[in-house]
Design a protein around this motif. Structure first.
Motif: not given
Ligand SMILES: C[S@@+](CC[C@H](N)C(=O)[O-])C[C@H]1O[C@@H](n2cnc3c(N)ncnc32)[C@H](O)[C@@H]1O
Length: 450
Positions: A85-98
Protein backbone atom coordinates in the motif's frame (compact mmCIF):
# COMPACT_ATOMS: atom_id res chain seq x y z
CA UNK A 1 19.24 5.40 -0.93
CA UNK A 2 19.68 8.44 1.37
CA UNK A 3 19.22 7.65 5.06
CA UNK A 4 16.54 10.34 5.53
CA UNK A 5 14.21 8.57 3.09
CA UNK A 6 14.56 5.35 5.07
CA UNK A 7 13.57 6.98 8.35
CA UNK A 8 10.48 8.60 6.87
CA UNK A 9 9.28 5.42 5.16
CA UNK A 10 10.03 3.31 8.19
CA UNK A 11 7.99 5.53 10.50
CA UNK A 12 5.11 5.61 7.99
CA UNK A 13 5.21 1.81 7.85
CA UNK A 14 5.21 1.42 11.65
CA UNK A 15 2.31 3.86 11.93
CA UNK A 16 0.34 2.12 9.18
CA UNK A 17 0.78 -1.23 10.92
CA UNK A 18 -0.95 0.28 13.96
CA UNK A 19 -3.70 1.86 11.88
CA UNK A 20 -4.56 -1.31 9.97
CA UNK A 21 -3.68 -3.81 12.71
CA UNK A 22 -4.82 -2.08 15.87
CA UNK A 23 -7.50 0.34 14.64
CA UNK A 24 -5.30 3.31 15.66
CA UNK A 25 -5.98 6.74 14.15
CA UNK A 26 -3.31 7.88 11.68
CA UNK A 27 -3.32 11.46 12.88
CA UNK A 28 -2.89 10.42 16.51
CA UNK A 29 -0.31 7.67 16.10
CA UNK A 30 2.11 9.39 13.70
CA UNK A 31 2.91 12.59 15.64
CA UNK A 32 3.91 10.47 18.66
CA UNK A 33 6.22 8.27 16.60
CA UNK A 34 7.80 11.27 14.86
CA UNK A 35 8.58 12.90 18.21
CA UNK A 36 9.86 9.65 19.72
CA UNK A 37 12.29 9.19 16.81
CA UNK A 38 13.26 12.84 16.46
CA UNK A 39 12.02 13.04 12.87
CA UNK A 40 11.29 16.61 11.77
CA UNK A 41 11.19 18.89 8.72
CA UNK A 42 11.05 17.34 5.25
CA UNK A 43 11.23 13.77 6.56
CA UNK A 44 8.27 14.38 8.84
CA UNK A 45 6.33 16.00 6.00
CA UNK A 46 7.12 13.08 3.66
CA UNK A 47 6.09 10.50 6.28
CA UNK A 48 2.86 12.38 6.98
CA UNK A 49 1.89 12.60 3.32
CA UNK A 50 2.85 8.95 2.77
CA UNK A 51 0.79 7.71 5.72
CA UNK A 52 -2.23 9.98 5.30
CA UNK A 53 -2.43 9.49 1.55
CA UNK A 54 -2.10 5.72 1.89
CA UNK A 55 -4.86 5.62 4.50
CA UNK A 56 -7.16 7.87 2.49
CA UNK A 57 -6.76 5.84 -0.70
CA UNK A 58 -6.73 2.42 0.98
CA UNK A 59 -9.80 0.98 -0.78
CA UNK A 60 -8.66 2.10 -4.23
CA UNK A 61 -5.11 0.84 -3.67
CA UNK A 62 -6.34 -2.50 -2.38
CA UNK A 63 -8.35 -2.97 -5.56
CA UNK A 64 -5.25 -2.09 -7.63
CA UNK A 65 -3.06 -4.42 -5.58
CA UNK A 66 -5.44 -7.37 -5.73
CA UNK A 67 -5.44 -7.03 -9.52
CA UNK A 68 -1.66 -6.58 -9.72
CA UNK A 69 -0.99 -9.51 -7.37
CA UNK A 70 -3.58 -11.69 -9.11
CA UNK A 71 -4.94 -12.89 -5.77
CA UNK A 72 -6.95 -11.63 -2.82
CA UNK A 73 -4.96 -9.52 -0.38
CA UNK A 74 -6.28 -11.69 2.44
CA UNK A 75 -3.92 -14.40 1.19
CA UNK A 76 -0.90 -12.18 1.94
CA UNK A 77 0.74 -11.39 5.28
CA UNK A 78 -0.83 -8.14 6.64
CA UNK A 79 2.59 -6.44 6.98
CA UNK A 80 3.32 -7.20 3.32
CA UNK A 81 -0.03 -5.72 2.30
CA UNK A 82 0.88 -2.54 4.20
CA UNK A 83 4.27 -2.36 2.43
CA UNK A 84 2.51 -2.72 -0.92
CA UNK A 85 0.00 0.00 0.00
CA UNK A 86 2.81 2.42 0.89
CA UNK A 87 4.63 1.60 -2.34
CA UNK A 88 1.44 2.10 -4.33
CA UNK A 89 0.82 5.54 -2.85
CA UNK A 90 4.34 6.59 -3.82
CA UNK A 91 3.74 5.29 -7.36
CA UNK A 92 0.20 6.51 -7.97
CA UNK A 93 -0.32 9.36 -5.52
CA UNK A 94 3.04 11.06 -4.88
CA UNK A 95 5.69 12.45 -7.16
CA UNK A 96 8.19 9.71 -6.32
CA UNK A 97 9.90 8.16 -9.36
CA UNK A 98 8.98 4.54 -10.07
CA UNK A 99 12.48 3.23 -9.51
CA UNK A 100 12.89 4.98 -6.14
CA UNK A 101 9.39 3.99 -4.99
CA UNK A 102 9.89 0.30 -5.81
CA UNK A 103 13.45 -0.06 -4.58
CA UNK A 104 12.84 1.86 -1.33
CA UNK A 105 9.82 -0.32 -0.59
CA UNK A 106 11.77 -3.48 -1.34
CA UNK A 107 14.50 -2.31 1.07
CA UNK A 108 11.85 -1.53 3.67
CA UNK A 109 10.37 -5.02 3.17
CA UNK A 110 13.79 -6.60 3.72
CA UNK A 111 14.34 -4.56 6.89
CA UNK A 112 10.92 -5.20 8.40
CA UNK A 113 9.34 -8.48 7.20
CA UNK A 114 12.42 -10.21 5.78
CA UNK A 115 14.25 -10.95 2.55
CA UNK A 116 11.88 -13.78 1.62
CA UNK A 117 9.16 -11.30 0.63
CA UNK A 118 11.26 -8.87 -1.40
CA UNK A 119 10.69 -10.74 -4.67
CA UNK A 120 6.93 -10.56 -4.26
CA UNK A 121 6.96 -6.87 -3.27
CA UNK A 122 9.18 -6.04 -6.23
CA UNK A 123 7.03 -7.96 -8.72
CA UNK A 124 3.68 -6.58 -7.55
CA UNK A 125 4.89 -2.97 -7.40
CA UNK A 126 6.37 -3.20 -10.89
CA UNK A 127 2.95 -4.22 -12.15
CA UNK A 128 1.34 -1.33 -10.26
CA UNK A 129 3.89 1.06 -11.80
CA UNK A 130 2.95 -0.03 -15.32
CA UNK A 131 -0.18 2.15 -15.22
CA UNK A 132 -1.08 5.52 -13.76
CA UNK A 133 -4.05 6.03 -11.44
CA UNK A 134 -6.50 6.97 -14.23
CA UNK A 135 -5.63 3.85 -16.20
CA UNK A 136 -6.05 1.68 -13.13
CA UNK A 137 -9.45 3.22 -12.43
CA UNK A 138 -10.55 2.59 -16.00
CA UNK A 139 -9.31 -0.98 -15.82
CA UNK A 140 -10.98 -1.72 -12.49
CA UNK A 141 -14.30 0.15 -12.60
CA UNK A 142 -16.93 -2.45 -13.28
CA UNK A 143 -20.29 -1.02 -12.24
CA UNK A 144 -21.94 2.29 -13.02
CA UNK A 145 -20.54 5.80 -12.65
CA UNK A 146 -20.60 5.76 -8.86
CA UNK A 147 -18.34 2.76 -8.81
CA UNK A 148 -15.82 4.63 -10.91
CA UNK A 149 -16.15 7.81 -8.82
CA UNK A 150 -15.46 5.82 -5.66
CA UNK A 151 -12.24 4.38 -7.12
CA UNK A 152 -11.14 7.66 -8.69
CA UNK A 153 -11.78 9.79 -5.60
CA UNK A 154 -11.02 7.32 -2.82
CA UNK A 155 -14.48 6.73 -1.35
CA UNK A 156 -16.40 3.54 -0.60
CA UNK A 157 -19.24 3.11 -3.05
CA UNK A 158 -21.93 3.46 -0.36
CA UNK A 159 -20.64 6.92 0.62
CA UNK A 160 -20.72 8.03 -3.03
CA UNK A 161 -24.32 6.81 -3.18
CA UNK A 162 -25.22 8.66 0.04
CA UNK A 163 -23.73 11.96 -1.19
CA UNK A 164 -25.35 11.52 -4.62
CA UNK A 165 -28.69 11.11 -2.90
CA UNK A 166 -28.36 14.64 -1.48
CA UNK A 167 -26.36 16.72 -3.94
CA UNK A 168 -26.88 17.88 -7.52
CA UNK A 169 -24.93 15.70 -9.99
CA UNK A 170 -22.55 18.50 -10.88
CA UNK A 171 -21.39 18.86 -7.25
CA UNK A 172 -20.64 15.24 -6.52
CA UNK A 173 -16.98 15.26 -7.56
CA UNK A 174 -16.31 18.49 -5.65
CA UNK A 175 -17.87 16.94 -2.54
CA UNK A 176 -15.71 13.82 -2.82
CA UNK A 177 -12.56 15.81 -3.53
CA UNK A 178 -13.17 18.06 -0.52
CA UNK A 179 -12.89 14.96 1.70
CA UNK A 180 -9.37 14.43 0.36
CA UNK A 181 -8.02 17.78 1.55
CA UNK A 182 -7.01 18.22 5.19
CA UNK A 183 -8.99 21.07 6.74
CA UNK A 184 -7.43 24.31 7.96
CA UNK A 185 -7.12 24.70 11.71
CA UNK A 186 -10.35 26.06 13.13
CA UNK A 187 -10.31 27.60 16.61
CA UNK A 188 -13.14 28.66 18.89
CA UNK A 189 -13.14 31.04 21.84
CA UNK A 190 -14.89 30.11 25.06
CA UNK A 191 -17.52 32.84 25.49
CA UNK A 192 -16.88 34.97 28.56
CA UNK A 193 -13.25 33.84 28.78
CA UNK A 194 -11.84 35.25 25.55
CA UNK A 195 -13.08 36.99 22.43
CA UNK A 196 -12.25 36.64 18.78
CA UNK A 197 -10.23 39.88 18.64
CA UNK A 198 -7.99 38.68 21.45
CA UNK A 199 -7.42 35.40 19.64
CA UNK A 200 -6.67 37.20 16.36
CA UNK A 201 -4.14 39.40 18.19
CA UNK A 202 -2.41 36.33 19.56
CA UNK A 203 -2.26 34.81 16.10
CA UNK A 204 -0.50 37.95 14.91
CA UNK A 205 -1.77 38.12 11.36
CA UNK A 206 -2.01 34.37 10.76
CA UNK A 207 -5.72 34.10 11.66
CA UNK A 208 -8.93 35.22 10.05
CA UNK A 209 -12.44 35.53 11.42
CA UNK A 210 -14.82 32.63 10.70
CA UNK A 211 -17.45 33.56 8.13
CA UNK A 212 -20.06 31.35 9.80
CA UNK A 213 -19.44 31.29 13.53
CA UNK A 214 -19.18 34.43 15.70
CA UNK A 215 -16.80 32.49 17.97
CA UNK A 216 -14.48 31.07 15.33
CA UNK A 217 -11.09 31.82 13.80
CA UNK A 218 -9.39 30.03 10.93
CA UNK A 219 -5.64 29.69 11.06
CA UNK A 220 -2.76 27.31 10.35
CA UNK A 221 0.07 25.92 12.42
CA UNK A 222 0.06 24.14 15.74
CA UNK A 223 -2.87 25.12 18.02
CA UNK A 224 -0.78 24.03 21.01
CA UNK A 225 1.44 27.06 20.39
CA UNK A 226 -1.47 29.49 20.97
CA UNK A 227 -1.58 30.65 24.63
CA UNK A 228 -5.40 31.00 24.71
CA UNK A 229 -5.69 27.39 23.54
CA UNK A 230 -3.07 26.18 25.99
CA UNK A 231 -4.96 27.74 28.89
CA UNK A 232 -8.35 26.39 27.75
CA UNK A 233 -9.84 29.81 27.01
CA UNK A 234 -10.03 28.80 23.35
CA UNK A 235 -10.09 25.39 21.72
CA UNK A 236 -9.98 23.56 18.42
CA UNK A 237 -13.39 23.06 16.84
CA UNK A 238 -14.81 22.91 13.33
CA UNK A 239 -16.79 26.01 12.38
CA UNK A 240 -19.80 23.87 11.48
CA UNK A 241 -19.77 22.31 14.95
CA UNK A 242 -19.67 25.78 16.48
CA UNK A 243 -22.56 26.89 14.33
CA UNK A 244 -24.88 23.98 15.10
CA UNK A 245 -24.28 24.32 18.85
CA UNK A 246 -24.84 28.08 18.71
CA UNK A 247 -28.11 27.42 16.86
CA UNK A 248 -29.73 25.76 19.87
CA UNK A 249 -29.18 28.96 21.87
CA UNK A 250 -30.74 31.29 19.28
CA UNK A 251 -34.54 30.92 19.53
CA UNK A 252 -36.32 32.38 22.55
CA UNK A 253 -36.79 29.64 25.17
CA UNK A 254 -36.91 31.30 28.59
CA UNK A 255 -34.61 30.68 31.55
CA UNK A 256 -33.75 27.27 32.92
CA UNK A 257 -31.11 24.53 32.84
CA UNK A 258 -29.55 23.31 29.57
CA UNK A 259 -28.77 19.69 28.64
CA UNK A 260 -26.11 18.21 26.34
CA UNK A 261 -27.08 14.57 26.50
CA UNK A 262 -24.30 12.80 24.59
CA UNK A 263 -21.54 15.28 25.20
CA UNK A 264 -18.14 13.59 24.87
CA UNK A 265 -15.49 14.69 24.10
CA UNK A 266 -17.12 17.99 24.91
CA UNK A 267 -16.28 20.53 22.23
CA UNK A 268 -19.87 21.72 21.99
CA UNK A 269 -20.39 21.55 25.77
CA UNK A 270 -17.47 23.93 26.26
CA UNK A 271 -19.04 26.45 23.90
CA UNK A 272 -22.52 26.01 25.41
CA UNK A 273 -21.20 26.41 28.97
CA UNK A 274 -20.06 29.97 28.22
CA UNK A 275 -23.29 30.85 26.42
CA UNK A 276 -25.39 29.36 29.23
CA UNK A 277 -23.50 31.38 31.83
CA UNK A 278 -24.26 34.58 29.91
CA UNK A 279 -27.92 33.56 30.08
CA UNK A 280 -27.79 32.84 33.81
CA UNK A 281 -28.11 29.11 33.10
CA UNK A 282 -25.92 26.06 33.49
CA UNK A 283 -25.27 23.00 31.35
CA UNK A 284 -25.77 19.41 32.44
CA UNK A 285 -23.59 17.19 30.24
CA UNK A 286 -24.32 13.46 30.02
CA UNK A 287 -21.96 10.96 28.40
CA UNK A 288 -22.00 7.18 28.33
CA UNK A 289 -18.25 6.53 28.08
CA UNK A 290 -16.41 7.48 31.30
CA UNK A 291 -13.16 8.50 29.59
CA UNK A 292 -15.09 10.75 27.19
CA UNK A 293 -16.93 12.29 30.16
CA UNK A 294 -13.45 13.07 31.53
CA UNK A 295 -12.65 14.92 28.30
CA UNK A 296 -15.82 17.01 28.71
CA UNK A 297 -14.58 18.05 32.16
CA UNK A 298 -11.11 18.99 30.92
CA UNK A 299 -12.46 20.86 27.87
CA UNK A 300 -14.33 23.26 30.16
CA UNK A 301 -11.58 23.52 32.82
CA UNK A 302 -10.91 27.22 32.19
CA UNK A 303 -14.37 28.33 33.35
CA UNK A 304 -14.79 29.32 37.00
CA UNK A 305 -16.42 26.55 39.02
CA UNK A 306 -19.93 27.96 38.94
CA UNK A 307 -19.91 28.18 35.13
CA UNK A 308 -18.49 24.73 34.45
CA UNK A 309 -20.90 22.10 33.14
CA UNK A 310 -22.04 19.44 35.53
CA UNK A 311 -20.84 16.21 33.92
CA UNK A 312 -22.51 12.87 34.55
CA UNK A 313 -21.69 9.44 33.18
CA UNK A 314 -25.12 8.30 32.06
CA UNK A 315 -26.94 6.35 29.38
CA UNK A 316 -29.21 9.00 27.89
CA UNK A 317 -31.65 6.37 26.66
CA UNK A 318 -32.35 5.74 30.36
CA UNK A 319 -32.36 9.34 31.52
CA UNK A 320 -30.90 10.23 34.88
CA UNK A 321 -32.74 13.58 34.81
CA UNK A 322 -36.33 14.65 35.22
CA UNK A 323 -38.23 14.95 31.91
CA UNK A 324 -39.71 18.29 30.89
CA UNK A 325 -36.95 20.25 32.66
CA UNK A 326 -34.54 21.83 30.19
CA UNK A 327 -34.94 25.00 28.15
CA UNK A 328 -32.25 23.96 25.65
CA UNK A 329 -31.23 20.43 24.74
CA UNK A 330 -28.45 19.33 22.42
CA UNK A 331 -28.56 15.76 21.06
CA UNK A 332 -25.31 15.48 19.11
CA UNK A 333 -25.72 11.79 18.50
CA UNK A 334 -23.26 9.02 17.61
CA UNK A 335 -23.18 8.65 13.82
CA UNK A 336 -21.08 7.20 11.02
CA UNK A 337 -19.12 10.44 10.73
CA UNK A 338 -19.20 10.39 6.93
CA UNK A 339 -19.53 14.17 7.03
CA UNK A 340 -16.13 14.56 8.69
CA UNK A 341 -14.03 12.29 6.48
CA UNK A 342 -11.42 14.97 5.73
CA UNK A 343 -10.31 14.89 9.39
CA UNK A 344 -9.38 11.23 9.67
CA UNK A 345 -7.69 9.72 6.63
CA UNK A 346 -8.63 6.10 7.40
CA UNK A 347 -12.16 6.76 8.70
CA UNK A 348 -14.05 6.15 5.44
CA UNK A 349 -12.86 2.55 5.21
CA UNK A 350 -13.90 1.67 8.77
CA UNK A 351 -17.62 2.18 8.32
CA UNK A 352 -20.14 0.36 6.17
CA UNK A 353 -23.87 0.54 5.47
CA UNK A 354 -24.59 -1.90 8.30
CA UNK A 355 -23.35 0.81 10.71
CA UNK A 356 -25.96 3.22 9.38
CA UNK A 357 -28.73 0.77 10.19
CA UNK A 358 -27.20 -0.23 13.52
CA UNK A 359 -27.03 3.42 14.66
CA UNK A 360 -30.53 4.32 13.54
CA UNK A 361 -32.44 3.01 16.61
CA UNK A 362 -29.98 4.69 19.00
CA UNK A 363 -30.28 7.97 17.10
CA UNK A 364 -34.06 7.78 17.34
CA UNK A 365 -33.94 6.89 21.02
CA UNK A 366 -31.62 9.81 21.78
CA UNK A 367 -33.83 12.26 19.89
CA UNK A 368 -36.85 10.96 21.80
CA UNK A 369 -35.00 11.42 25.10
CA UNK A 370 -33.98 14.92 24.05
CA UNK A 371 -37.57 15.91 23.23
CA UNK A 372 -38.87 14.40 26.47
CA UNK A 373 -36.19 16.26 28.45
CA UNK A 374 -37.25 19.65 27.07
CA UNK A 375 -39.57 21.88 29.10
CA UNK A 376 -42.65 23.30 27.31
CA UNK A 377 -41.25 25.92 24.91
CA UNK A 378 -37.78 24.38 25.16
CA UNK A 379 -35.56 24.15 22.07
CA UNK A 380 -33.94 20.88 20.96
CA UNK A 381 -31.16 20.48 18.41
CA UNK A 382 -30.68 17.07 16.78
CA UNK A 383 -27.16 17.07 15.31
CA UNK A 384 -24.98 14.66 13.35
CA UNK A 385 -21.62 14.90 11.59
CA UNK A 386 -23.07 12.78 8.81
CA UNK A 387 -25.26 14.01 5.97
CA UNK A 388 -26.60 10.47 5.33
CA UNK A 389 -30.38 10.68 4.98
CA UNK A 390 -30.96 7.66 7.25
CA UNK A 391 -29.09 9.38 10.07
CA UNK A 392 -30.58 12.81 9.58
CA UNK A 393 -33.92 13.61 7.95
CA UNK A 394 -35.26 10.06 8.37
CA UNK A 395 -34.54 10.03 12.11
CA UNK A 396 -36.26 13.37 12.63
CA UNK A 397 -39.28 12.57 10.46
CA UNK A 398 -39.82 9.10 11.93
CA UNK A 399 -39.53 10.44 15.47
CA UNK A 400 -41.86 13.38 14.90
CA UNK A 401 -44.44 11.20 13.14
CA UNK A 402 -45.16 9.59 16.49
CA UNK A 403 -45.81 12.77 18.47
CA UNK A 404 -47.88 15.91 18.37
CA UNK A 405 -45.99 17.96 20.97
CA UNK A 406 -43.15 19.15 18.74
CA UNK A 407 -42.85 21.88 16.12
CA UNK A 408 -40.02 22.29 13.64
CA UNK A 409 -38.15 25.60 13.81
CA UNK A 410 -37.05 26.25 10.22
CA UNK A 411 -33.30 26.75 10.06
CA UNK A 412 -33.78 29.92 8.03
CA UNK A 413 -35.26 31.50 11.16
CA UNK A 414 -32.78 29.99 13.62
CA UNK A 415 -29.57 30.68 11.67
CA UNK A 416 -30.49 33.09 8.89
CA UNK A 417 -28.25 33.99 5.99
CA UNK A 418 -26.29 30.78 5.46
CA UNK A 419 -26.34 30.07 1.74
CA UNK A 420 -27.00 26.65 0.19
CA UNK A 421 -27.26 25.01 3.58
CA UNK A 422 -30.71 23.49 3.80
CA UNK A 423 -32.16 20.02 3.50
CA UNK A 424 -35.44 18.26 4.31
CA UNK A 425 -38.66 18.29 2.27
CA UNK A 426 -39.20 22.00 2.88
CA UNK A 427 -35.62 23.09 3.41
CA UNK A 428 -36.32 23.26 7.13
CA UNK A 429 -33.11 21.60 8.37
CA UNK A 430 -29.46 22.65 8.20
CA UNK A 431 -26.99 20.73 6.04
CA UNK A 432 -23.45 22.06 5.69
CA UNK A 433 -20.87 20.68 3.24
CA UNK A 434 -17.07 20.90 3.12
CA UNK A 435 -17.05 21.83 -0.59
CA UNK A 436 -19.68 24.57 -0.10
CA UNK A 437 -18.99 25.95 3.35
CA UNK A 438 -15.49 24.79 4.25
CA UNK A 439 -16.92 23.03 7.33
CA UNK A 440 -17.63 19.41 8.15
CA UNK A 441 -20.93 18.18 6.68
CA UNK A 442 -22.90 18.86 9.86
CA UNK A 443 -26.66 18.30 9.95
CA UNK A 444 -28.96 20.03 12.45
CA UNK A 445 -32.70 20.00 13.03
CA UNK A 446 -34.06 22.63 15.46
CA UNK A 447 -37.27 21.65 17.20
CA UNK A 448 -39.47 23.13 19.89
CA UNK A 449 -41.48 21.25 22.51
CA UNK A 450 -45.00 22.66 22.58
C1 LIG B 1 -21.02 12.73 18.23
S1 LIG B 1 -20.41 12.42 19.81
C2 LIG B 1 -20.70 13.97 20.62
C3 LIG B 1 -19.67 15.02 20.27
C4 LIG B 1 -19.72 16.23 21.20
N1 LIG B 1 -21.03 16.89 21.16
C5 LIG B 1 -18.64 17.24 20.89
O1 LIG B 1 -18.93 18.25 20.23
O2 LIG B 1 -17.50 17.04 21.32
C6 LIG B 1 -21.58 11.36 20.51
C7 LIG B 1 -21.24 10.89 21.92
O3 LIG B 1 -22.36 10.13 22.40
C8 LIG B 1 -21.89 9.17 23.30
N2 LIG B 1 -22.97 8.18 23.49
C9 LIG B 1 -23.23 7.07 22.76
N3 LIG B 1 -24.32 6.45 23.25
C10 LIG B 1 -24.78 7.19 24.30
C11 LIG B 1 -25.85 7.04 25.22
N4 LIG B 1 -26.69 6.00 25.13
N5 LIG B 1 -25.98 7.98 26.18
C12 LIG B 1 -25.12 9.02 26.27
N6 LIG B 1 -24.08 9.19 25.43
C13 LIG B 1 -23.90 8.29 24.46
C14 LIG B 1 -20.64 8.66 22.63
O4 LIG B 1 -19.79 8.04 23.56
C15 LIG B 1 -20.07 9.97 22.05
O5 LIG B 1 -19.14 10.51 22.95
Amino acid sequence: MPARVDRARRVAFDALRRVTGEEAYANLVLPGLLTERGITGRDAAFATELLNGTCRWLGTYDAVLAAAAGRPLSSLQPAVVDLLRLGTHQLLGMRVGSHAAVSATVDLAAATVGRRVTGLVNAVLRKVAARDLDDWVTALATGDGHDRLGLAHAHPRWVVDAYADLLPDDELVAALEADNVSPRVSLVVRPGLADVDELLDELDGTGERSRLSPFGVRTSGNPGDVPLVRTGRAGVQDEGSQLVAWGVTRPEAGRGPWLDLSAGPGGKTALLAGLAAADGSRVLAGELAPHRAGLVVSGARAYPLERRPQVVVADATRPAWRPGTFTRVLADVPCTGVGALRRRPEARWRRDPADVEALHPLQRALLTTALDAAAPGGVVAYVTCSPHRRETVDVVEETLAGRDDVEVLPVGTVLPGILDATTGPEGEFLQLWPHRHGTDAMFAAYLRRR
